[in-house]
Design an enzyme around this catalytic site. Structure first.
Site, PDB file in Angstrom:
ATOM      1  N   ASN A 151       0.842  -1.386  -0.034  1.00  0.00           N
ATOM      2  CA  ASN A 151      -0.117   0.012   0.019  1.00  0.00           C
ATOM      3  C   ASN A 151       0.804   1.150   0.070  1.00  0.00           C
ATOM      4  OD1 ASN A 151       0.956  -0.477   2.680  1.00  0.00           O
ATOM      5  ND2 ASN A 151      -1.034   0.562   3.395  1.00  0.00           N
ATOM      6  N   GLU A 207       4.429  -3.551  12.351  1.00  0.00           N
ATOM      7  CA  GLU A 207       3.434  -2.620  12.097  1.00  0.00           C
ATOM      8  C   GLU A 207       2.070  -3.349  11.543  1.00  0.00           C
ATOM      9  OE1 GLU A 207       3.302   0.252  13.437  1.00  0.00           O
ATOM     10  OE2 GLU A 207       5.613   0.713  13.407  1.00  0.00           O
TER      11      GLU A 207
END
Ligand code: ADP
Length: 516
Positions: free
Chosen positions: A186, A287
């Protein structure tokens, strides 16, 4: 050569004179016109050289489905070679003075800025995000290199007076070693530099395994790292297909020469990597997924909340881990917020190819992503939600979905407790602050959270109570290189960016200095 020259100039240890990556540039067959041939690389990058693999895998433009090219499908052998190269380079790189590491990172940053438009075109081609957003990502990505080029020179230890007269305690900060960096599609560029900038600044070397959907940005970064004079073996890239991700991931994350795993991606994959880390006790930064609440209290400035909602929900077509995933709106302001939000979506969002001027909503990354949004919408509607806008695939192409606004959403619906990762804004109505906080915190993840209020006491209370790593108060876009990025609960471990980010790549060593 360039690297040796630079390093020699400052008396730093010499790195092994590996041949540099100057194989002839290979133009990607069928790449859309306008993609920069000089930065399009398709081989792996190991020990400062471009290395083909026995097999290749295709990279597609998610907007059109067109093949952008064939990229080296690296396997376990290439992964191990990359770790060895990184480990050899670490012996020299750790001793390169911080000022030199800083200059090299700065040079890499400069080259990214010089090539900003070309790097952005690569991102739009392989990820689909609008060109303007891609340009923004390149800048954000480059700023991590700039930031950590500065932080490289500010790694300080301590001197501690102990209980004895004739002793002092020293605390040294030393690089952890070889870091494996596994990144998502992304933010094909920024998720790499956020980790690699910190790692290189600390004196670590890295092996990057980029997402299979977007390896071209990682390889373009390798080309620029090479031009910047980053020494061979310091930045390695092993692209691979989804089919090989498991074996390559395992080879990288279990290799005894690796000391650190830094990952951005799904919570499910993060847990697999944590198991690898546990077996050989490696440092980790994770993350992982989010499920960001966006709370609008009765005291909010509605127009400001609508602007924040648009920015926070629809950036990258809703495909960021800090995108608002559920809107909690207090009863008194609910109807006015929904009306204005719908109008703003209508007015501001335009679905199309990311290369077209005016597009704000590109495709989702692949059909699986579209199916997930579709499933969340149909589940919500079957349980009583109302479609205010959108609600189905967009006619523009098979990976496109209409920006969608749902109301009458309840806690029992999938979209209220799972990350959608798409352009769906579900609105849940609530009555009290306690209720909103309880709904927001009823998640096993906690990355970002946003709320809008003009009541100072409420702002303080809610900011403290939200179980997330990052809070936006009257702001929908909060990521910046200067501030710490990361989550609590199953959203991950550690922080990236900011003055804290470099600590993830440093060990503390206590030296007891006696006989004084
Ligand atoms: P997504 O489903 O959005 O692709 P993932 O967490 O699966 O999110 O992917 C993020 C990154 O993790 C990608 O680079 C992907 O190739 C990698 N990955 C996926 N599965 C594994 C695995 N078992 N081991 C190592 N890396 C993996």
């Amino acid at each position: 050569m360039a690297a040796c020259f630079r390093l020699r100039g400052c008396g730093a240890p010499r790195l092994p004179p590996a041949p540099r990556g100057r194989a002839p540039l290979r133009r990607l067959a069928g790449a859309p016109a306008g993609l920069p041939a000089a930065l399009l690389r398709t081989d792996g990058f190991v020990g400062g050289r471009w290395r083909p693999a026995a097999a290749t895998f295709p990279v597609h433009d998610p907007a059109t489905g067109a093949a952008l090219g064939q990229v080296a499908d690296c396997g376990v052998a290439e992964a191990r070679a990359a770790v060895r190269a990184a480990s050899e380079a670490f012996r020299s790189w750790r001793g390169v003075p911080a000022k030199e590491r800083s200059s090299l990172l700065r040079k890499w940053y400069d080259l990214m800025i010089q090539n900003q438009d070309d790097l952005a075109r690569i991102i739009t081609a392989e990820n689909g995000k609008p060109l303007k957003e891609a340009q923004g990502e390149v800048l954000y990505s480059a700023l991590f290199l700039e930031w950590f080029s500065e932080e490289a020179r500010r790694v300080y230890g301590d001197v501690i007076g102990g209980p004895a007269r004739d002793r002092r305690g020293l605390v040294l900060k030393q690089p952890v070693g070889v870091a494996v960096v596994i990144t998502p599609w992304n933010f094909p560029s920024a998720m790499i530099t956020r980790k690699v900038g910190a790692a290189l600044a600390a004196g670590c070397t890295v092996v990057v395994k980029p997402a299979e959907d977007t390896p071209l940005s990682a390889l373009a970064l390798a080309e620029l790292a090479d031009q910047a004079g980053i020494p061979p073996g310091v930045y390695n890239v092993v692209p691979c297909s989804r089919q090989k991700a498991k074996e390559v991931g395992e080879a990288l994350c279990t290799d005894p020469l690796v000391s650190k795993i830094s990952f951005t991606g799904s919570t499910a994959t993060g847990k697999i990597l944590l198991h690898y880390a546990a077996d050989s006790v490696k440092r980790v930064s994770m993350e992982l997924g989010g499920h960001a609440p966006f709370i609008v209290f009765d005291s909010a400035d509605v127009d400001r909340a609508v602007a924040g909602a648009l920015a926070s929900k629809f950036r990258n077509s809703g495909q960021t881990c800090v995108c608002s995933n559920r809107f909690l709106v207090q009863r008194g302001i609910h109807d006015s917020f929904v009306k204005k939000f719908g109008e703003a979506m209508e007015r501001s969002l335009r679905v199309g190819n990311g290369f077209e001027e005016g597009t704000t909503q590109g495709p989702l990354i692949n059909e699986k992503a579209v199916e997930k949004v579709e499933k969340h919408v149909s589940d919500a509607v079957s349980k009583g939600a109302t479609v205010v806008m959108g609600g189905k695939r967009h006619q523009f192409g098979k990976n496109f979905f209409e920006p969608t606004l749902l109301t009458e959403v309840t806690q029992g619906m999938l979209c209220a407790h799972e990350e959608t990762f798409g352009p769906l804004a579900p609105v849940i109505k609530f009555d009290t602050e306690e209720e909103a906080v309880a709904i927001a915190n009823a998640a096993d993840v906690g990355l970002a959270g946003y709320f809008y209020s003009r009541d100072p006491a409420q702002i303080w209370r809610v900011a403290e109570q939200l179980e997330v790593g990052m809070v936006g108060v009257n702001e929908g876009l909060i990521s910046t290189v200067e501030c710490p990025f990361g989550g609590v609960k199953q959203s991950g471990l550690g922080r990236e960016g900011s003055k804290y980010g470099i600590d993830e790549y440093l060990e503390l060593k206590y030296v007891c200095y006696g006989g004084l």
